[in-house]
Design a protein around this motif. Structure first.
Motif, PDB file in Angstrom:
ATOM      1  N   SER A 322       1.000  -1.154  -0.012  1.00  0.00           N
ATOM      2  CA  SER A 322       0.026   0.015   0.024  1.00  0.00           C
ATOM      3  C   SER A 322       0.868   1.003   0.020  1.00  0.00           C
ATOM      4  O   SER A 322       0.551   2.284  -0.189  1.00  0.00           O
ATOM      5  N   LYS A 323       2.072   1.217   0.356  1.00  0.00           N
ATOM      6  CA  LYS A 323       2.982   2.206   0.496  1.00  0.00           C
ATOM      7  C   LYS A 323       4.097   2.228  -0.971  1.00  0.00           C
ATOM      8  O   LYS A 323       3.869   3.622  -1.357  1.00  0.00           O
ATOM      9  N   TYR A 324       4.151   1.195  -1.330  1.00  0.00           N
ATOM     10  CA  TYR A 324       5.362   1.235  -2.256  1.00  0.00           C
ATOM     11  C   TYR A 324       4.704   0.717  -3.801  1.00  0.00           C
ATOM     12  O   TYR A 324       5.262   0.992  -4.778  1.00  0.00           O
ATOM     13  N   HIS A 325       3.627   0.012  -3.823  1.00  0.00           N
ATOM     14  CA  HIS A 325       2.813  -0.497  -5.018  1.00  0.00           C
ATOM     15  C   HIS A 325       4.070  -1.059  -5.730  1.00  0.00           C
ATOM     16  O   HIS A 325       3.840  -0.689  -7.258  1.00  0.00           O
ATOM     17  N   ARG A 350      15.393 -10.367  -8.717  1.00  0.00           N
ATOM     18  CA  ARG A 350      16.648 -10.647  -7.872  1.00  0.00           C
ATOM     19  C   ARG A 350      17.338  -9.188  -7.188  1.00  0.00           C
ATOM     20  O   ARG A 350      18.006  -9.340  -6.146  1.00  0.00           O
ATOM     21  N   ASP A 351      17.063  -8.062  -7.735  1.00  0.00           N
ATOM     22  CA  ASP A 351      17.319  -6.811  -6.977  1.00  0.00           C
ATOM     23  C   ASP A 351      16.535  -6.752  -5.704  1.00  0.00           C
ATOM     24  O   ASP A 351      16.971  -6.258  -4.890  1.00  0.00           O
ATOM     25  N   PHE A 352      15.469  -6.974  -5.843  1.00  0.00           N
ATOM     26  CA  PHE A 352      14.567  -7.186  -4.381  1.00  0.00           C
ATOM     27  C   PHE A 352      15.139  -7.998  -3.392  1.00  0.00           C
ATOM     28  O   PHE A 352      15.403  -7.743  -2.267  1.00  0.00           O
ATOM     29  N   MET A 353      15.476  -9.235  -3.998  1.00  0.00           N
ATOM     30  CA  MET A 353      16.204  -9.999  -2.898  1.00  0.00           C
ATOM     31  C   MET A 353      17.617  -9.526  -2.459  1.00  0.00           C
ATOM     32  O   MET A 353      17.537  -9.799  -1.053  1.00  0.00           O
ATOM     33  N   LEU A 354      18.433  -9.013  -3.384  1.00  0.00           N
ATOM     34  CA  LEU A 354      19.577  -8.403  -2.819  1.00  0.00           C
ATOM     35  C   LEU A 354      19.477  -7.324  -1.979  1.00  0.00           C
ATOM     36  O   LEU A 354      20.462  -7.029  -0.941  1.00  0.00           O
ATOM     37  N   ALA A 355      18.449  -6.644  -2.227  1.00  0.00           N
ATOM     38  CA  ALA A 355      17.983  -5.277  -1.291  1.00  0.00           C
ATOM     39  C   ALA A 355      17.647  -5.906  -0.020  1.00  0.00           C
ATOM     40  O   ALA A 355      18.371  -5.228   1.109  1.00  0.00           O
ATOM     41  N   ALA A 396      12.514   0.357   0.163  1.00  0.00           N
ATOM     42  CA  ALA A 396      12.813   1.683   0.309  1.00  0.00           C
ATOM     43  C   ALA A 396      14.174   2.086  -0.137  1.00  0.00           C
ATOM     44  O   ALA A 396      14.239   3.138  -0.788  1.00  0.00           O
ATOM     45  N   THR A 397      14.968   1.388   0.185  1.00  0.00           N
ATOM     46  CA  THR A 397      16.577   1.673  -0.227  1.00  0.00           C
ATOM     47  C   THR A 397      16.781   1.506  -1.792  1.00  0.00           C
ATOM     48  O   THR A 397      17.271   2.170  -2.727  1.00  0.00           O
ATOM     49  N   LEU A 398      16.153   0.230  -2.410  1.00  0.00           N
ATOM     50  CA  LEU A 398      16.050  -0.197  -3.571  1.00  0.00           C
ATOM     51  C   LEU A 398      15.394   1.094  -4.414  1.00  0.00           C
ATOM     52  O   LEU A 398      15.845   1.511  -5.625  1.00  0.00           O
ATOM     53  N   LEU A 399      14.336   1.606  -4.257  1.00  0.00           N
ATOM     54  CA  LEU A 399      13.512   2.608  -4.910  1.00  0.00           C
ATOM     55  C   LEU A 399      14.079   3.906  -4.817  1.00  0.00           C
ATOM     56  O   LEU A 399      13.731   4.833  -5.714  1.00  0.00           O
TER      57      LEU A 399
END
Length: 401
Positions: A322-325, A350-355, A396-399
Motif C-alpha cells: 500500500s506504500k510502495y505499489h 533478484r534486485d529485491f532479494m539482494l536489497a 525503500a532503499t532500492l527505490l
C-alpha cells in the motif's frame, strides 16, 4: 584453515553465484555470518529448513543415530528407514515408499517407474510423459527435460525423448495432447520455481480425470509443496485429488538430504529387484532425522499455525504494498508465498532479494518476477514482523536509487 567468500571463486565450479556473506551458525529462524552479523531467514534453504535451524529434536535424533550406525547401502535395510516408510504410508494414499537423496532423484525414480509400469501393463508404445511449462522437477537430464524451462535443459546436447509440455492451467491443451501413448502426466500441484502458481482446483481434478480416461498415471511432484508447507501434510490433501505417485524431499529431512517416492502396491510392483536403486537412499542418518521431523510436522497444531502465519505474512505484505505499489499480487499458500512484481518492476526480483539481504533478511526468487518466501513452519510471529520490516527497508532503499 580460514576461508572466505573469495575462496568460492578460487575452488568452486562457477555454476552458482552465492551471496557475499558466508553463514556459519543458525538457530531457529536466525542465522549469523562470519562477522557475527545476524539475519532473519525467510529462505529456509529453499523450502528445506522446515523447522528452522538446529531444532533440538532433530539435533537429538541425528546425535542418537550417529552413535548407532551411519550407512549400510540397500544390501541391507535399517530401522529408521522402515519406521519412516511406515509413517509416510500410514499418513497418505501410498502403500510403498522408495528413498533417495534428493527431489531430483525421487522424481527420476517416479518417471522411470511410470515408464516401467506402462511397459509391463500396456506395451512399449505407451511411453509418452506430459508435463507443464514453467515446471521444475530437478537437474538430472531426465528430470530437467521433463521440467518445462528451456533455460535449465538447453545446452547439453540431445534430450531424452517422449516428453511433451502443456500450459499449466490449460486443461483443453492437455486434453488435445493426451492419447493412448501417454503413460504419465507429471505436475506440481502448486508450481514453485515457476512463480508460486496456485492452480484452479477444477484444473487439477480435470487432469486426474484425463489420466483415468487414458489409463495414464498422475505423478505429483510435492518436493516443494509437501510436508506441511501449505497447511496440510501434502498439498494434494488440500485439493482433494489423489495422485498415483507422489514425490517428496526438501522439508522431508528438515535440512538433512533425503527424498522419497510414494505409490501404491499395484504400481510399485513394476520396480522389481535390480530395476532401480540408490547407494545412499534410505540412509539411517537421513531417515532418523526425517522421522523426527515427520513426528513434529504431522499435527493439526502445526497445520493450523501455518495457516495463521500465512495470514500474518499476507497482512504485512499488503501493508508494504500500500506504500510502495511494487507487487501485482501475493501468491501461494501457507509458508510458500510469492510476491509477484508489478509491471514496472518486471525482471527485477533478484534486485529485491539482494536489497533484502543488505537489510539482514534472507529470501528467495521464483523466476525473474517473483520474490519467494519459504521460512520455517514454526517461525515466531515476531520474526515474521521484524523480517518484513527489514524487507520494507530493502524496498525503500532500492527505490530510492
Amino acid at each position: 584453515m580460514q576461508v572466505t567468500r573469495d575462496t568460492f571463486n578460487d575452488v568452486m565450479v562457477p555454476n552458482y553465484n552465492p551471496a557475499a556473506m558466508v553463514p556459519v551458525r543458525g538457530e531457529g529462524s536466525r542465522v549469523w555470518d562470519q562477522d557475527g552479523r545476524e539475519y532473519i531467514d525467510f529462505a529456509g534453504g529453499i523450502a528445506v529448513n522446515v523447522l528452522g535451524h538446529c531444532h533440538p529434536k532433530l539435533v537429538s535424533a541425528l546425535h542418537e543415530q550417529s552413535n548407532k550406525i551411519w550407512h549400510l547401502s540397500n544390501i541391507f535395510t535399517n530401522e529408521p528407514a522402515l519406521r519412516l516408510a511406515t509413517k509416510l504410508s500410514s499418513a497418505t494414499f501410498a502403500d510403498k515408499v522408495y528413498f533417495a537423496n534428493s527431489g531430483a532423484e525421487a522424481n527420476e525414480a517416479a518417471l522411470k517407474l511410470a515408464r516401467r509400469f506402462a511397459l509391463d501393463n500396456f506395451g512399449e508404445n505407451k511411453n509418452e510423459i506430459i508435463a507443464f511449462k514453467q515446471g521444475f522437477h530437478g537437474r538430472t537430464f531426465f528430470t530437467v527435460t521433463v521440467g518445462g524451462q528451456a533455460a535449465y535443459s538447453d545446452g547439453f546436447g540431445p534430450k531424452p525423448g517422449g516428453v511433451v509440455h502443456a500450459e499449466y492451467g490449460n486443461l483443453e491443451m492437455l486434453a488435445s495432447l493426451m492419447s493412448e501413448k501417454t503413460c504419465a502426466v507429471m505436475m506440481e500441484p502448486m508450481q514453485g520455481e515457476g512463480g508460486i502458481i496456485v492452480p484452479d482446483e477444477d484444473f487439477v481434478s480435470g487432469v486426474r480425470a484425463l489420466c483415468d480416461k487414458h489409463q495414464a498415471l498422475l505423478v505429483f511432484d510435492e518436493v516443494q509443496s509437501g510436508m506441511g508447507r501449505t497447511g496440510a501434510l501434502f498439498e494434494y490433501m488440500n485439493i482433494g485429488v489423489v495422485p498415483d505417485i507422489l514425490t517428496s524431499a526438501k522439508s522431508l529431512g528438515g535440512g538433512f538430504p533425503i527424498g522419497a517416492m510414494l505409490t501404491t502396491n499395484k504400481i510399485a510392483a513394476s520396480l522389481v529387484p535390480g530395476s532401480h536403486g540408490s547407494t545412499y537412499g534410505g540412509n539411517p542418518l537421513a531417515c532418523a532425522v526425517a522421522e523426527a521431523a515427520f513426528d513434529i510436522i504431522n499435527s493439526q497444531e502445526i497445520f493450523e499455525g501455518v495457516r495463521k502465519k500465512e495470514s500474518l505474512f499476507r497482512q504485512k505484505l499488503e501493508e508494504i504494498n500500500s506504500k510502495y505499489h511494487v507487487f501485482s499480487e501475493i501468491r501461494g499458500k501457507g509458508m510458500l508465498l510469492g510476491a509477484a512484481l508489478s509491471p514496472e518492476y518486471q525482471g527485477r526480483a533478484r534486485d529485491f532479494m539482494l536489497a533484502a539481504n543488505q537489510q539482514d533478511l534472507m529470501c528467495l526468487i521464483a523466476g525473474a518476477n517473483v520474490v519467494r518466501f519459504a521460512p520455517s513452519l514454526i517461525i515466531p510471529d515476531e520474526d515474521i514482523v521484524e523480517g518484513l520490516a527489514r524487507f520494507e527497508r530493502g524496498i525503500a532503499t532500492l527505490l530510492s536509487k
